[in-house]
Design a protein around this motif. Structure first.
Motif, PDB file in Angstrom:
ATOM      1  N   VAL A 118       0.915  -1.165   0.024  1.00 28.65           N
ATOM      2  CA  VAL A 118       0.093   0.075  -0.142  1.00 28.65           C
ATOM      3  C   VAL A 118       0.895   1.359   0.193  1.00 28.65           C
ATOM      4  O   VAL A 118       0.792   2.196  -0.788  1.00 28.65           O
ATOM      5  CB  VAL A 118      -1.117  -0.049   1.030  1.00 28.65           C
ATOM      6  N   PHE A 121       2.915   1.839  -3.163  1.00 24.44           N
ATOM      7  CA  PHE A 121       1.795   1.910  -4.340  1.00 24.44           C
ATOM      8  C   PHE A 121       1.355   3.597  -4.106  1.00 24.44           C
ATOM      9  O   PHE A 121       1.369   4.500  -5.239  1.00 24.44           O
ATOM     10  CB  PHE A 121       0.532   1.254  -4.311  1.00 24.44           C
ATOM     11  N   ILE A 122       1.056   3.880  -2.841  1.00 20.43           N
ATOM     12  CA  ILE A 122       0.494   5.533  -2.863  1.00 20.43           C
ATOM     13  C   ILE A 122       1.608   6.305  -3.047  1.00 20.43           C
ATOM     14  O   ILE A 122       1.526   7.397  -3.419  1.00 20.43           O
ATOM     15  CB  ILE A 122      -0.271   5.736  -1.673  1.00 20.43           C
ATOM     16  N   TRP A 391      10.112   6.564   1.133  1.00 21.94           N
ATOM     17  CA  TRP A 391       9.913   7.333   2.219  1.00 21.94           C
ATOM     18  C   TRP A 391       8.589   6.891   2.891  1.00 21.94           C
ATOM     19  O   TRP A 391       8.625   6.668   4.145  1.00 21.94           O
ATOM     20  CB  TRP A 391       9.654   8.908   1.940  1.00 21.94           C
ATOM     21  N   LEU A 392       7.493   6.730   1.854  1.00 20.45           N
ATOM     22  CA  LEU A 392       6.269   6.289   2.712  1.00 20.45           C
ATOM     23  C   LEU A 392       6.282   4.796   3.125  1.00 20.45           C
ATOM     24  O   LEU A 392       5.644   4.481   4.158  1.00 20.45           O
ATOM     25  CB  LEU A 392       5.134   6.176   1.273  1.00 20.45           C
ATOM     26  N   LEU A 394       9.122   3.306   4.412  1.00 21.59           N
ATOM     27  CA  LEU A 394       9.869   3.348   5.737  1.00 21.59           C
ATOM     28  C   LEU A 394       9.055   4.024   6.854  1.00 21.59           C
ATOM     29  O   LEU A 394       9.123   3.594   7.999  1.00 21.59           O
ATOM     30  CB  LEU A 394      11.123   4.226   5.577  1.00 21.59           C
ATOM     31  N   ARG A 395       8.064   5.035   6.588  1.00 18.23           N
ATOM     32  CA  ARG A 395       7.230   5.611   7.593  1.00 18.23           C
ATOM     33  C   ARG A 395       6.093   4.883   7.905  1.00 18.23           C
ATOM     34  O   ARG A 395       5.710   4.704   8.815  1.00 18.23           O
ATOM     35  CB  ARG A 395       6.963   6.935   7.083  1.00 18.23           C
ATOM     36  N   SER A 396       5.405   4.331   6.851  1.00 20.46           N
ATOM     37  CA  SER A 396       4.152   3.386   6.848  1.00 20.46           C
ATOM     38  C   SER A 396       4.465   2.252   7.618  1.00 20.46           C
ATOM     39  O   SER A 396       3.572   1.837   8.616  1.00 20.46           O
ATOM     40  CB  SER A 396       3.525   3.049   5.655  1.00 20.46           C
ATOM     41  N   TYR A 397       5.659   1.519   7.587  1.00 17.69           N
ATOM     42  CA  TYR A 397       5.872   0.311   8.376  1.00 17.69           C
ATOM     43  C   TYR A 397       6.803   0.478   9.458  1.00 17.69           C
ATOM     44  O   TYR A 397       6.831  -0.267  10.246  1.00 17.69           O
ATOM     45  CB  TYR A 397       6.368  -0.527   7.259  1.00 17.69           C
TER      46      TYR A 397
ATOM     47  N   PRO B  32       0.868  -5.680   4.360  1.00 19.53           N
ATOM     48  CA  PRO B  32       1.271  -4.643   3.559  1.00 19.53           C
ATOM     49  C   PRO B  32       0.252  -4.369   2.362  1.00 19.53           C
ATOM     50  O   PRO B  32       0.502  -3.459   1.747  1.00 19.53           O
ATOM     51  CB  PRO B  32       2.518  -4.541   3.559  1.00 19.53           C
ATOM     52  N   PRO B  79      11.767   6.065  10.882  1.00 21.24           N
ATOM     53  CA  PRO B  79      11.002   5.549  12.248  1.00 21.24           C
ATOM     54  C   PRO B  79      11.320   4.146  12.546  1.00 21.24           C
ATOM     55  O   PRO B  79      11.294   3.285  11.583  1.00 21.24           O
ATOM     56  CB  PRO B  79       9.645   5.950  11.797  1.00 21.24           C
TER      57      PRO B  79
END
Lengths: 536, 536
Positions: A118, A121-122, A391-392, A394-397, B32, B79
């Protein structure tokens, strides 16, 4: 979408707004970026893809279409007039989906994974939506700066030496996002080539020599070929050394090549080779290379991801001796295609070869030398806002969850490996590394089966003479087995070949794969082996 | 997203499912690619981007941040634990959006456009969502076959000769989608290089020579440099020939180069140069090149799009004499970045240089020679499902509407050009081509203004001696003007330099640009010119 002048159903619109001089408002032909149309169609596609993920395990993993299947379903020419998104999506469902091999399927174990998520993809959506071209800093400062920062983040998570980080190296090193490993190798190879040629003269290009092993990815030879380097040495590896490139064999090859007047410039060492995920001994290789001034690139395309886990970090011990390091976040790091992460210790080596300074791109920021212009770290000029998706991710997970995610795949691979070991007809061909299991029906099984079943005057099941050699028979049977399971559509695995042996590769890493899928895959293999061996 | 084991708010989750051996169900770390989470976040991003397009004209077009602005807004490390999408999107809004230069703004006129669209975007979404790696046919037949078909469609819309189409050339020619023109040039250059070297021996690489003009894009020299070709001739163009490369100058250069023992292999001709959109005479150049066996590549990166309109098609007349042709659909053809369309007459020339056949990719379809493996037409191995977005663009808009869309931009450029001509302080530097207007405050204005205003003992406004030459002053004033309008944030234009003259480029083609934006842009330029000239 406002399609005022032209539409599909009516070709006789001679009196419409575009043909008659009119107010500026009415002259607008269409707005292909109308926000409300964007919203409508965008939501449709999100739902389409969410449904796709829900159902993806129902499709045959490897596409079952025949060559040239698509042309009969599509018109011969592009349409003159707009077609509604609904018809297009119907065609995607009916004609495109059957023609794709489902890399997103939980039953996908081929090549190496392409692990979308996810967040990946985003990130890609944001990049495609903002649609900036980030060739230099001024063309979108955030695109450049986020890339530098995220590559420092990720480099730190990999415990790369400070020299590879931008902030840690006094801005001499740093990371850049390219599309693929081929690009990483080509860029660094050209840097190494030009560094040497600037010392010995460009006319000596024919004497330059680069090293890999017979396990190095094919893109290495291709990159060298593109760079005009004709001497490419693929040093032989052996089973006794787990198919790794040893420092001794490198050293003796270098010595003999130098004697023959060649000039070694580059070594591509691999952590996690394509066929069997073998791990070249980076530290020892760097020691040898250093002595001869050879640029060392570490290609960890697949296995690099795992190095964020402390228990795997030792695989790249010695990377401080290398000049560059890359891995593909689009393989096993939840970042949708394409995303190759390259770090270099000295980015001046890259920019000396790859920088251009055309007038149309001149600007104060670049001239101040306070900014990075990533166009000079890569082959192409144009580039997307590449770092958003990483970046997404690393931050989302978060790094800890990413570690768990990778370990989970490794654990599933252990499970699979354990199942293979329990069936005495099979052998694990090389010890499992990471999440790749290499196995085959063992030669002894085939010899035993043949002597039990084969009573046809020295001809085996395939009509070959038995004394053609067992290796051939073993390979043929395993090829049959692999083709048979792939044809079922229930899983997709591919093969590797080492020292003439055909091995089946089960590369676990698709995002949706869970333990029960792996267990099912193994049962399927057993069933197909049962019937193949029975009819043998 | 199921984040069962780790979360941001609670670091003391020692007793969670991943740390304790448990059922396979509970062992699942996270998913994910959970379809419902995908749906939720996907819809959020669609709305985010739709709102962005609604508001994009309110942002300063060229980002106004200072170098290194971003590092202070972001943490030093990735993070460890997941962060919610809401916080990430807040950061995008607060810290990323101010740092991007808004290529999607209707007030964007810099470089060349990057004209995204709803269709281009959703094509990219589908490609990112399916996330297949289409290196060869079997890895996703639809990805290969749709590309071949769509490139035939588009080639036909451009009225490319049949030899460039797959179906029209008995499968000898055809199109391929690459990322950028740099790649198109590099691939074809390597093909041309190797063709020649196979005749004369690889040791002669140092004698090879390639041609462009002083207007050719900088990526050409870079590609040659990457390919190990050291002799790159940028033939001088003149204002009297509209800055085009003439057949005569090519011919005389070739003759003299051959006399000097060099071996010409490649010509990069341009239709729509970067600085001023000049158009090299393809037919005449091909005639000369043919005589010497030189590969001709036609780079129509920007202007190629316009050639789908009958009234512009003559710009590429003679292309039947070329070996390859490319244009960037991501520039002015509504296809989101990156999408370079390359057609070749003889794809064997490409594959001879670029094909690899590693064991792990061997499969029956490839061996049958009935299919295309696009990996062998490009630099890299991995590739996305590139054709989806181009297919979506062609179908969603239709060729007729695309023509209207392009004509609309050309008409707006005519309007802008007309406005410039009405203001006698300005001059159109070269006749407008397509949608690019090149203009500047004219030398006569500056001389007149200076003689009216300047009474400071032979020193002008910039403290330079007047006898430094008027050219310098003219350029400096135009630079000031350009910087002044860009600093306002209300528009973004960039410059070109031809024969030492600094010209301001107004490249119309952003998807959202309408006539009132162009009129506003001109008024803004007049206002800034007013105050600059007044203080002169």
């Amino acid at each position: 979408m406002e399609m005022k002048t032209l539409n599909n159903s009516n070709n006789n619109n001679q009196s419409d707004s575009s043909s008659s001089p009119s107010s500026p408002q009415r002259k607008r032909v269409m707005n292909p970026l109308d926000p409300e149309e964007f919203r409508k169609q965008g939501h449709m596609i999100i739902d389409f893809l969410a449904d796709y993920y829900t159902n993806v395990s129902n499709f045959p993993v490897r596409s079952q279409v025949e060559p040239d299947y698509l042309r009969k379903h599509l018109p011969d020419s592009a349409p003159l007039f707009p077609e509604p998104i609904e018809s297009i999506l119907e065609d995607v469902q009916e004609h495109i989906i059957p023609g794709i091999t489902h890399w997103m399927s939980p039953n996908y174990y081929a090549y190496f994974p392409s692990s979308g998520s996810v967040a990946g993809f985003i990130g890609e959506m944001l990049s495609a939506g903002l649609n900036v071209v980030g060739f230099n800093w001024i063309s979108s400062p955030a695109a450049t700066e986020l890339e530098t920062i995220v590559m420092d983040w990720l480099g730190e998570a990999l415990k790369l030496p400070q020299q590879f980080l931008y902030k840690g190296s006094n801005k001499n090193g740093g990371g850049v996002l390219l599309g693929t490993t081929c690009e990483a190798v080509l860029c660094t190879l050209v840097a190494a080539r030009d560094k040497k040629l600037s010392q010995i003269g460009r006319d000596n290009i024919g004497k330059l020599l680069v090293y890999g092993s017979d396990q190095t990815h094919s893109s290495f030879g291709k990159a060298a070929q593109i760079a005009g380097i004709q001497n490419i040495r693929a040093i032989k590896t052996k089973r006794s050394n787990s198919f790794t490139l040893t420092a001794n064999s490198l050293l003796s090859t270098i010595r003999s090549d130098i004697k023959n007047g060649l000039i070694p410039i580059y070594l591509c060492a691999t952590v996690g080779t394509t066929a069997i995920a073998s791990i070249d001994p980076i530290m020892e290789l760097c020691d040898v290379a250093k002595e001869y001034g050879i640029w060392v690139h570490v290609d960890a395309a697949y296995a690099g991801s795992a190095c964020i886990c402390p228990e795997f970090r030792s695989c790249i011990d010695g990377v401080e001796g290398a000049n560059s390091f890359s891995f593909n976040a689009h393989k096993w790091f939840l970042t949708n295609l394409a995303c190759c992460c390259l770090w270099v210790k000295d980015h001046n080596a890259l920019t000396k070869s790859l920088a251009t300074n055309p007038e149309f791109l001149r600007n104060k920021a670049s001239e101040s030398k306070q900014v990075i212009d990533y166009k000079d770290w890569q082959i192409t000029l144009s580039r997307k806002f590449n770092s958003l998706k990483l970046w997404l991710v690393l931050r989302s997970y978060g790094v800890e969850n990413l570690r768990s995610f990778l370990r989970n795949h490794v654990n599933m691979a252990k499970t699979f490996e354990g199942l293979v070991k329990l069936d005495k007809r099979f052998e694990i061909f090389v010890p499992r590394k990471f999440s790749l299991v290499c196995f085959r029906v063992s030669p002894s099984t085939i010899i035993a089966t043949r002597s039990n079943n084969n009573h046809n005057n020295g001809h085996d099941y395939y009509g070959k003479l038995v004394n053609d050699g067992d290796d051939y028979l073993v390979n043929e049977l395993n090829k049959k087995l692999l083709e048979s399971i792939n044809k079922s559509g229930k899983v997709y695995m591919t093969h590797g070949e080492v020292e003439g042996a055909f091995v089946i590769r089960c590369a676990i890493g698709a995002t949706l794969t869970e333990e029960h899928h792996v267990i099912m895959a193994w049962k399927l293999i057993q069933e197909h082996a049962d019937s193949l061996l029975a009819s043998y």
